[in-house]
Design a protein around this motif. Structure first.
Motif, mmCIF file in Angstrom:
data_model
loop_
_atom_site.group_PDB
_atom_site.id
_atom_site.type_symbol
_atom_site.label_atom_id
_atom_site.label_comp_id
_atom_site.label_asym_id
_atom_site.label_seq_id
_atom_site.Cartn_x
_atom_site.Cartn_y
_atom_site.Cartn_z
ATOM 1 N N GLY A 93 7.519 -5.544 -7.773
ATOM 2 C CA GLY A 93 8.279 -4.173 -7.039
ATOM 3 C C GLY A 93 7.907 -2.804 -7.557
ATOM 4 O O GLY A 93 8.988 -2.321 -6.518
ATOM 5 N N GLY A 94 7.293 -2.584 -8.688
ATOM 6 C CA GLY A 94 6.970 -0.848 -7.891
ATOM 7 C C GLY A 94 5.807 -0.423 -6.985
ATOM 8 O O GLY A 94 5.453 -1.225 -6.639
ATOM 9 N N PHE A 95 5.777 1.078 -7.419
ATOM 10 C CA PHE A 95 4.958 0.975 -5.813
ATOM 11 C C PHE A 95 3.857 2.155 -6.384
ATOM 12 O O PHE A 95 3.518 2.531 -7.366
ATOM 13 N N TYR A 96 2.697 1.379 -5.904
ATOM 14 C CA TYR A 96 1.279 1.906 -6.509
ATOM 15 C C TYR A 96 1.083 3.374 -5.478
ATOM 16 O O TYR A 96 2.704 4.093 -5.208
ATOM 17 N N SER A 97 0.047 3.967 -6.295
ATOM 18 C CA SER A 97 0.363 5.603 -6.131
ATOM 19 C C SER A 97 -0.201 6.054 -5.189
ATOM 20 O O SER A 97 0.154 7.164 -4.573
ATOM 21 N N ALA A 98 -1.013 5.789 -4.228
ATOM 22 C CA ALA A 98 -2.928 6.589 -3.560
ATOM 23 C C ALA A 98 -3.334 5.076 -2.990
ATOM 24 O O ALA A 98 -3.680 4.449 -3.822
ATOM 25 N N GLU A 99 -3.780 5.746 -1.388
ATOM 26 C CA GLU A 99 -4.544 5.131 -1.069
ATOM 27 C C GLU A 99 -5.871 6.387 -1.111
ATOM 28 O O GLU A 99 -5.939 7.322 -0.668
#
Length: 690
Positions: free
Chosen positions: A319-325
Motif C-alpha cells: 500500500g505504500g507509494f513509490y517515489s519516481a520513474e
C-alpha cells in the motif's frame, strides 16, 4: 573496492545500501562511500579532500555524468588515488542536499543535480558545481581538469583552501539563522502575490514565466482560493488555462496517465520525461479543486487518470507509494513514451492508426528526435469530428479503445527504471490527494487506498516511540524523519480524517504535530528547521520557506496547524501557526508570489472560514447527505467533524462535546467568524449555510 570476474567487474561499498540511486553506482570503478564516519575518517587519516556527489535515481544528467565519468576507468583511478568519494541520495538525505545546494547557488548562481561538491574532511566545502563532462565541452570545464586544479590547490595552498571552506560554512550557517526583519502580514501581501502571478502569466500557453515550466500546483490552488475570496475572475481564468494546457501538452502521458516533472519548452510540449510521485499528488489535488469550483467534468476525468496511473504503476502490494520513474529507458530519454506513425499503425491498423495519428498530431518528421510525443495542443475533439464528419460519441469510444491498445503495446517495451523507495513525505501528499478524491468524487476505493497507505506509514515508517522515519525500502526503514515528512504526512492524515471522520487519524495528526514542534521548532527565531534535534548535526541547520517545485515544510506546517486549531478549538495551535507565519513575514513580503502555499496558510488568519460539526453517527444516511454537500463544494478555509458521542471525540474536540442532536436526527452546527448559527437538522437549511 573489490574486483571480480563475475557479472560486474567492480563492486564498491554502495552495494550494501538500500537506496536505488546508490545501488545504481554500486558497480562503478569509483570507490564510492555512503555518507558516514568511515569516509570522513579515511579522508582525515589519508589527508585527502572529499568528492561529494548528490543526485537521485531518476535524474537524467546524473545518468549522463555516471556514464561519462564514474564508469570511466581513467576518471575512477584519479579519484580513487587522490580523493575520498561519497555518494548521497538527495531524496533520502534532504538535509545534506539543502545545505550543499545552498553552497552551490551561492558560489555559482545556479543549482541542480547532479550536485558536485569538493570539501575538507570536516565537511567544509571549497568548490561547488553541477554536471561536468569528463573532458571540456558544452562550455563546461572537464572533470579531470577541474579535479587536477583542485588537488593542486589542496596540496600547495592548504591554508587558503581551509580558510575558504570555513568562510563558506560560516556564511551558509548565518544565512539560515538570518532573515528579513518581521513585517506586517495583511491582505495586501495576498493581493501582491496575485498581481505578480498575473504579470508572469503566459496568456498564450498557460503557466508562469518562460521555459522551462514547472507545474507548481500550489500556485494554482492559491489562485483558486483568491478567486473564491475576492471574486477576481482572472484568477480562475489563469488556473483553467494552465490546467487545460498542461493536460493537452506532452507533459501529460496521454497513453498511460500521469504528469512528467516539467516541460523543457514554453508550450508544455516536450517534457523532462521522469514522473515524480509528488507532482502527481499535488496536480491531482489542483484538478480536484478546479472541478469543485467549475464542475467541469474534464478536471474530474484527468484527476482520475492520474490516480489510475499511480495505483497501477506506483503502488506497492503493501500500500505504500513509490517515489519516481526515470526519464530514460534503453539509454535514451523518452524512448518509452514516444511513437512513430508506423508504430501506431502497427498496433491500430492503417485506418484507425491514421485517425489517431491525426488526433495526436503524429507525423513522419516527429517533434522529438524524429519521434512523436503525443499531444492535443490546438486540438478540439468537437472540431476534429466535425472536420471529418465523425459522430463525437462514436469517436470517443474508438479513441478510448485505441488508447487501451496503445497502452498494452507500450507495456511490452522496456520500462524506465522505477525508484521503488517509499518516502514518508511524498506518501503524505498522495494520501492527501486520495482522501480528497474520496470526498470530491464519492469513490470509496480512493478512501481505501488512502487508509491502506496511511497504515503502511504508521506500521513501517514509525518507531515504537512514535518518531517517524523518512524512507522505507526492501524491509528497512531508515533516516530519522525530516520536517517535510511530518508536515506532509500530517496533511494527509488531516485530509483522511475529513474523508472518514475516523478520529484516530485526527488524534495521530495532533500527536505528530506536537512531536514536530518538539523536534524542529526554532525557539530563538521561530519557524521549523529541516532536521530534528536528534538528527546528525551538520555545520548548518537549514530552515526553508520557499514554495518551489514542492511547497516548503514550514508553509505546510503553518497551514496544518491552522486546520488542526480550527478542528480542535486549541488556541495554542492557532498561536503556533501565527508564530510560524510571523517568523518568515519579512522574507515573504519581499516577493509574496514565491510563497503561495504559505499564503494559503495566511488566508486562514485573514479571510473568513467555517467550522462545521455534525452530531450523529458516521454512517447515518442523514450524516452522509450533509457530508456529501460539504464534499461537493470548494470550502478551502472550512473544517468539519462528526460528533458521534465517543470519548475520543470529546477529548479531541472539547468545544463541541456538549453539542446535541435535535429530534434524534443528525444536527449541523455551523460557525463563521467566531459566531455560530442556530443548529439545524434540515438539509436545505444546511445547504444555505454553506
Amino acid at each position: 573496492m573489490t574486483q571480480s570476474n563475475g557479472e560486474h567487474t567492480y563492486t564498491n561499498r554502495l552495494f550494501h545500501e538500500k537506496s536505488p540511486y546508490l545501488l545504481q553506482h554500486a558497480h562503478n570503478p569509483v570507490d564510492w562511500f555512503p555518507w558516514g564516519d568511515e569516509a570522513f575518517q579515511k579522508a582525515e587519516q589519508e589527508d585527502k579532500p572529499i568528492f561529494l556527489s548528490i543526485g537521485y535515481s531518476t535524474c537524467h544528467w546524473c545518468h549522463v555524468m555516471e556514464r561519462e565519468s564514474f564508469e570511466d576507468d581513467e576518471v575512477a583511478a584519479y579519484m580513487n588515488e587522490n580523493f575520498v568519494a561519497i555518494k548521497v541520495d538527495r531524496e533520502e538525505r534532504p538535509d545534506i542536499d539543502s545545505i550543499y545546494m545552498t553552497v552551490c547557488q551561492a558560489l555559482t548562481g545556479q543549482g541542480g543535480w547532479p550536485l558536485t561538491i569538493v570539501m575538507t574532511p570536516d565537511k567544509k566545502p571549497f568548490f561547488a558545481g553541477t554536471y561536468f563532462p569528463k573532458e571540456r565541452k558544452y562550455g563546461r570545464g572537464g572533470l579531470l581538469d577541474i579535479l587536477a586544479k583542485l588537488l593542486e590547490e589542496w596540496k600547495q595552498n592548504r591554508d587558503k583552501v581551509e580558510q575558504s571552506g570555513d568562510k563558506i560554512a560560516e556564511a551558509v550557517s548565518a544565512h539560515y539563522q538570518s532573515g528579513a526583519a518581521a513585517s506586517d502580514l495583511n491582505e495586501e501581501t495576498v493581493h501582491s502575490a496575485y498581481r505578480t502571478l498575473a504579470d508572469e502569466f503566459d496568456a498564450e500557453y498557460g503557466g508562469f514565466g518562460d521555459a522551462p515550466k514547472f507545474p507548481t500546483p500550489h500556485n494554482l490552488s492559491f489562485l483558486l482560493r483568491y478567486y473564491q475570496q475576492t471574486g477576481e475572475v482572472h484568477a480562475l481564468e489563469m488556473v483553467e488555462k494552465t490546467l487545460d494546457a498542461m493536460y493537452r501538452g506532452g507533459i501529460y502521458d496521454h497513453v498511460g496517465g500521469g504528469f512528467a516533472r516539467y516541460s523543457t519548452d514554453r508550450r508544455w510540449l516536450v517534457p523532462h520525461f521522469e514522473k515524480m510521485l509528488y507532482d502527481n499528488a499535488l496536480l491531482a489535488i489542483a484538478y480536484l479543486e478546479a472541478y469543485q469550483v467549475t464542475k467541469r467534468d474534464r478536471y474530474k476525468r484527468i484527476a482520475k487518470e492520474v490516480f489510475t496511473y499511480v495505483l497501477r504503476d506506483m503502488t506497492s502490494v503493501e500500500g505504500g507509494f513509490y517515489s519516481a520513474e526515470d526519464a530514460d529507458s534503453e539509454g535514451e530519454e523518452g524512448r518509452f513514451y514516444t511513437w512513430t506513425p508506423k508504430q501506431v499503425k502497427a498496433v491500430l491498423g492503417d485506418e484507425t492508426g491514421s485517425l489517431i495519428c491525426n488526433y495526436y498530431q503524429v507525423s513522419e518528421f516527429g517533434n522529438f528526435d524524429g519521434k512523436n510525443i503525443l499531444h492535443l495542443m490546438k486540438q478540439d475533439v468537437q472540431a476534429f469530428c466535425e472536420e471529418r464528419g465523425l459522430d463525437e460519441t462514436e469517436f470517443e469510444a474508438q479513441h478510448t479503445n485505441a488508447r487501451n491498445k496503445l497502452f498494452q503495446a507500450r507495456e511490452q517495451r522496456v520500462h524506465p527504471h522505477k525508484d521503488d523507495k517509499v518516502l514518508t513525505a511524498w506518501n503524505g501528499l498522495m494520501i492527501a490527494a486520495l482522501a480528497k478524491a474520496a470526498q470530491v468524487l464519492g469513490d470509496e476505493g480512493y478512501k481505501d487506498h488512502a487508509v491502506k497507505a496511511a497504515g503502511f506509514v504508521l506500521t513501517h515508517l514509525r518507531r515504537e516511540d512514535g518518531r517517524l522515519f523518512a524512507r522505507y525500502r526492501d524491509g528497512e526503514a531508515a533516516h530519522l524523519g525530516y520536517l517535510d515528512d511530518y508536515a506532509f504526512f500530517i496533511w494527509g492524515l488531516t485530509e483522511l480524517y475529513e474523508a472518514t471522520c475516523d478520529a484516530d487519524y485526527l488524534e495521530t495528526a495532533v500527536g505528530l504535530n506536537r512531536q514536530m514542534k518538539e523536534l524542529f521548532w526554532d525557539d530563538k527565531n521561530g519557524g521549523f528547521f529541516l532536521y530534528g534535534t536528534d538528527s546528525e548535526a551538520l555545520f548548518a541547520r537549514p530552515k526553508d520557506i520557499y514554495d518551489g517545485a514542492l511547497p516548503s515544510g514550514n508553509s505546510v506546517a503553518a497551514w496544518n496547524q491552522f486546520r488542526l486549531a480550527r478542528l480542535t478549538g486549541d488556541a495554542e495551535l492557532e498561536e503556533a501557526a501565527n508564530q510560524c507565519l510571523q517568523a518568515f513575514s519579512g522574507e515573504v513580503n519581499r516577493y509574496p508570489a514565491g510563497y503561495t502555499h504559505y499564503l494559503m496558510a495566511l488566508s486562514f488568519a485573514l479571510f473568513p472560514g467555517k467550522e462545521i460539526v455534525l452530531v450523529g453517527k458516521n454512517d447515518d444516511l442523514q450524516t452522509q447527505d450533509m457530508l456529501a454537500e460539504i464534499y461537493s463544494r470548494f470550502l478551502p478555509n472550512t473544517v468539519w467533524a462528526v460528533n458521534n458521542g465517543s470519548n475520543q471525540f470529546r477529548k479531541l474536540i472539547p468545544f463541541a462535546a456538549s453539542y446535541q442532536q435535535q429530534n434524534q436526527q443528525t444536527t449541523a452546527y455551523v460557525c463563521r467568524q467566531f459566531a455560530c448559527q442556530a443548529p439545524t437538522t434540515d438539509l436545505e437549511t444546511f445547504k444555505q449555510s454553506l
